[in-house]
Design an enzyme around this catalytic site. Structure first.
Site, PDB file in Angstrom:
ATOM      1  N   ASN A 139      15.789 -16.484   8.837  1.00  0.00           N
ATOM      2  CA  ASN A 139      14.880 -15.680   9.675  1.00  0.00           C
ATOM      3  C   ASN A 139      13.742 -16.524  10.257  1.00  0.00           C
ATOM      4  O   ASN A 139      12.571 -16.292   9.993  1.00  0.00           O
ATOM      5  CB  ASN A 139      14.323 -14.494   8.882  1.00  0.00           C
ATOM      6  CG  ASN A 139      13.617 -14.925   7.604  1.00  0.00           C
ATOM      7  OD1 ASN A 139      13.970 -15.932   6.996  1.00  0.00           O
ATOM      8  ND2 ASN A 139      12.630 -14.156   7.181  1.00  0.00           N
TER       9      ASN A 139
ATOM     10  N   ASP B 151      12.601 -12.686  -3.461  1.00  0.00           N
ATOM     11  CA  ASP B 151      12.643 -12.279  -2.056  1.00  0.00           C
ATOM     12  C   ASP B 151      11.341 -12.677  -1.364  1.00  0.00           C
ATOM     13  O   ASP B 151      10.748 -11.916  -0.597  1.00  0.00           O
ATOM     14  CB  ASP B 151      12.904 -10.779  -1.910  1.00  0.00           C
ATOM     15  CG  ASP B 151      13.506 -10.432  -0.539  1.00  0.00           C
ATOM     16  OD1 ASP B 151      14.152 -11.316   0.057  1.00  0.00           O
ATOM     17  OD2 ASP B 151      13.323  -9.306  -0.062  1.00  0.00           O
TER      18      ASP B 151
END
Length: 417
Positions: A96, A306
């Site tokens: 990302n 995460d």
């Protein structure tokens, strides 16, 4: 690098020295001796730390840094230093970025930027071009460059035929396909778990149904293709049941859960603190209990921080418009160790290695020194002083955690806090 680690308790069931307090001599990055007491005639640097424990180096299967394109959030250099100070010797980094990592050159760039660091970086390439869910990216080329998996980070694959093709194609070379568990037409514009809490706060809800439907769909496709699937960051009780049933069918599926989904529920959003805005959203106590049980019985294969740094401009705004994400590397060990036994905590922090083709070896003479160093009993209040990331968006700030990380020994380097 030559170093003598003194009075360290080894936490490694695969080692002959498991649960023993010993000295560890490391010469040129390799463990040359393990014994109750080792002399130091060559005057090597000695590591003497309070209640020192060591384990195999930890691995995180879902980390975001930002570079290239979002360096204001985090750079590769500082991100890897953050991982080292947090006890991790290897991290899998998401695609990302800007541009999205979807080609051989992109993966090669990431690998080159991470060269010579103590922490190993394992790139995750985008599953589709630009992560837009339309066409498959250059999967095999990215594998040749060093990609260990394929994942459109937090972007669901809406087209089931595309998921079928991805699993079929990647199975030709053992590629690991990751699928974000959310059905976007069901989740809609939801910004938190759909529940009585979302209603009382006046925030749009993202129901657990959105996750459960997507996982059920993907498992049907997986059974048809006989592919290799990883489902990152599940968050609902039904998800655990679905994956448990799939494993009983011997499907090649693994999954992870974000550590913050084991510590917080949607009740924590009552203050509208955007650091608690994550994806998948924080769910209910029942979901959290099911996730913990899933980790205990092995249904859920691994945990992840995460870790997702977001700059202050995208967090200090209205809840509806704030970006999803919390940093989590720095708090990962202390949070997990607050929920599970030390043995289980360490097991969960190294368990994802095999799935992502990360090298692993027990703590033994002749092995390369790849160690995490920590004190499992030190309780403290997590604060900004504990954050190494450039972005400070942590939902753990003000939370009491159990377990202090001292650093790592890896790639012939010693990193201490």
């Amino acid at each position: 690098m030559n170093v003598l680690v003194k009075s360290a308790t080894i936490v490694d069931p695969k080692s002959d020295f498991h649960n023993q307090t010993v000295d560890i001599l490391i010469e040129k990055g390799t463990i040359s001796k393990i014994s109750k007491r080792i002399q130091n005639p060559k005057n090597y640097k000695e590591i003497k730390l309070d209640n020192l424990h060591v384990s195999q180096g930890w691995f995180d299967s879902s980390v975001s840094f930002g570079e290239p394109g979002f360096e204001e959030r985090e750079t590769i250099d500082n991100g890897l230093k953050t991982a080292a100070h947090s006890g991790f010797t290897a991290v899998a980094v998401n695609a990302n970025t800007n541009p999205v990592l979807d080609s051989y050159a992109d993966i090669a760039f990431l690998k080159s930027k991470a060269a010579n660091h103590a922490v190993d970086l394992y790139p995750i390439g985008a599953l589709t071009k630009n992560s837009d869910g339309t066409d498959l990216a250059e999967l095999f080329d990215m594998r040749s460059a060093g990609a260990v998996a394929y994942y459109d980070y937090q972007h669901p694959i809406a087209n089931p035929n595309l998921m079928k093709l991805a699993l079929q194609y990647a199975s030709n070379f053992g590629g690991l396909v990751c699928s974000f568990p959310q059905e976007s037409k069901i989740s809609g514009l939801g910004v938190m778990n759909e529940n009585v809490t979302s209603t009382s706060l006046g925030l749009k809800g993202n129901p657990s149904l959105a996750e459960d439907l997507q996982i059920a769909r993907d498992l049907f496709i997986l059974e048809y293709t006989e592919g290799k699937l990883h489902i990152p960051t599940i968050s609902t009780a039904t998800s655990v049941e679905l994956i448990r049933a799939a494993k009983q069918k011997k499907l090649d599926v693994t999954c992870s859960v974000a550590i913050h989904n084991l510590m917080f529920t949607d009740e924590h959003l009552k203050t509208f603190d955007t650091n608690f805005k994550v994806l998948p959203p924080l769910r209910t106590q029942n979901d959290m209990d099911a996730l913990i049980d899933g980790l205990k019985d092995g249904t859920i294969d691994m945990v992840t921080s995460d870790h997702n740094p977001i700059d202050i401009e995208d967090k200090k705004i209205e809840f509806d418009y704030a970006k999803y994400g919390t940093i989590g590397l720095e708090s990962a060990f202390g949070a997990l160790n607050s929920v599970f036994t030390l043995k289980k905590t360490v097991e969960l922090l190294i368990k994802g290695k095999e799935r992502f083709n990360v090298e692993s070896s027990s703590i033994s003479v002749g092995s390369g020194a790849n160690l995490s160093l920590f004190n499992p009993n030190d309780t403290y209040m997590f604060s900004k002083q504990n954050i190494y990331s450039r972005s400070k968006n942590s939902m753990f700030e003000g939370k009491e955690l159990k377990g202090k990380v001292y650093g790592i020994v890896a790639n012939n380097q010693l990193i201490l806090n």
